[in-house]
Design an enzyme around this catalytic site. Structure first.
Site, PDB file in Angstrom:
ATOM      1  CE1 TYR A 161      -2.541   3.210   2.301  1.00  0.00           C
ATOM      2  CE2 TYR A 161      -4.067   2.024   0.880  1.00  0.00           C
ATOM      3  CZ  TYR A 161      -3.766   3.114   1.671  1.00  0.00           C
ATOM      4  OH  TYR A 161      -4.688   4.128   1.806  1.00  0.00           O
ATOM      5  CE  LYS A 165      -3.739   4.662  -1.621  1.00  0.00           C
ATOM      6  NZ  LYS A 165      -4.836   5.141  -2.484  1.00  0.00           N
TER       7      LYS A 165
END
Ligand code: NAP
Ligand code: GCO
Length: 277
Positions: A161, A165
């Protein structure tokens, strides 16, 4: 409305929010609708699209919704072509759809890694690539990416993640660099910790009724000492989608209750009786 305030209006615009059946996407789309935009949304299956449609109808919002997996380029191209035919050219794209897997990296499978990268980073690439040609032809467009605290910080168990991001922050800057000349602005919203289904596991009460340790931790890192609400992000979303932000490009705007400005305090100093929520 004064001429200045008209800069914040989305009247006559078509706004596509990906993964917007609930959570932050629903909040962004609701704010856009209340600012005059026509709403378009997709989600991963018909059940979620129906759920989202029911929510929009309850709010008095006429929305166009369809199933579309942002990781499947053919589905995205077909979705955009349908929208252009039935609703109009997409003026605003919010790459909101996202997933997270909280697994220690040494235990994360390559398939799990790829699933997160595909949705959270490749999905925004696919969707942005699908709407840019019409924005270039029109001579204007807004792309807003869903960045995160994890665009700046790492933390245990969220390697895929955070990588996605972080990459999305740089994709934001690159779309700005490549397409700013066509009056297209690409920025990102960087929410702090917001109370949605995605973060629900981090806020669950312990078996003895006490606060989740992560809940206490996040409040000790947030000057506001609270989780964000989806409503907290609506104003920034409208601002970044409107002409009022035409000279802002390639930026990640953090809306986090002060987390990124604060070293934090000892969690044991917190007094839960003072918490509003
Ligand atoms: P959420 O509650 O998990 O909602 C995400 C939505 O995206 C869900 O409807 C989800 O459907 C959909 N989705 C997942 N994979 C998809 C795909 N392949 N194609 C289309 N739709 C897909 O997330 P959220 O908390 O509202 O967050 C929205 C975005 O903001 C995410 O990108 C998240 O990373 C980011 N963000 C959230 C926070 C926070 O604290 N909540 C903070 C910073 C950034 P399913 O129900 O099937 O998964
Ligand atoms: C986590 C959380 C965060 C939030 C958000 C913070 O497990 O740390 O899910 O990643 O979703 O991205 O900005």
């Amino acid at each position: 409305m004064t001429d200045f305030l008209k800069n914040f209006s989305l009247e006559g615009k078509v706004a596509w929010v990906t993964g917007a059946s609930y959570g932050l996407g629903l909040a962004y789309a609701t704010a856009f609708a209340q600012s005059g935009a026509k709403i378009v949304f997709n989600d991963i299956n018909q059940e979620l699209v129906d759920k989202g449609m029911a929510e929009y109808n309850k709010l008095g919002i006429e929305a166009y919704g369809a199933v579309c997996d942002v990781t499947k380029e053919d589905m995205v191209k077909e979705f955009v072509a349908d929208v252009e035919q039935k609703v109009g050219t997409i003026d605003i794209l919010v790459n909101n759809a996202g997933i997270i897997k909280r697994i220690p990296m040494t235990e994360m499978t390559l398939e799990e890694w790829n699933q997160v990268i595909d949705v959270d980073l490749t999905g925004p690439f696919i969707c942005s690539k699908a709407v840019l040609p019409a924005m270039i032809k029109k001579g204007s467009g807004k792309i807003i990416n869903a960045c995160s605290m994890m665009s700046e910080f790492g933390r245990e168990t969220v390697s895929a993640y955070a990588a996605a991001k972080g990459g999305l922050k740089m994709l934001t800057r690159n779309i700005c660099s490549e397409y700013g000349q066509y009056n297209i602005q690409c920025n990102a919203i960087g929410p702090g910790y917001i109370a949605t289904p995605q973060t629900a596991p981090l806020r669950e009460k312990q078996p003895d009724g006490s606060m989740h340790p992560f809940d206490r931790f996040i409040r000790s890192k947030t000057p506001a000492q609270r989780w964000g609400k989806t409503e907290d992000l609506m104003g920034l979303a409208v601002f970044l989608a409107s002409p009022a932000s035409d000279f802002i490009n390639g930026q990640v705007v953090y809306i986090d209750g002060g987390i990124t400005a604060y070293i934090g305090q000892d969690p044991s100093n917190l007094d839960p009786s003072k918490f509003e929520d």
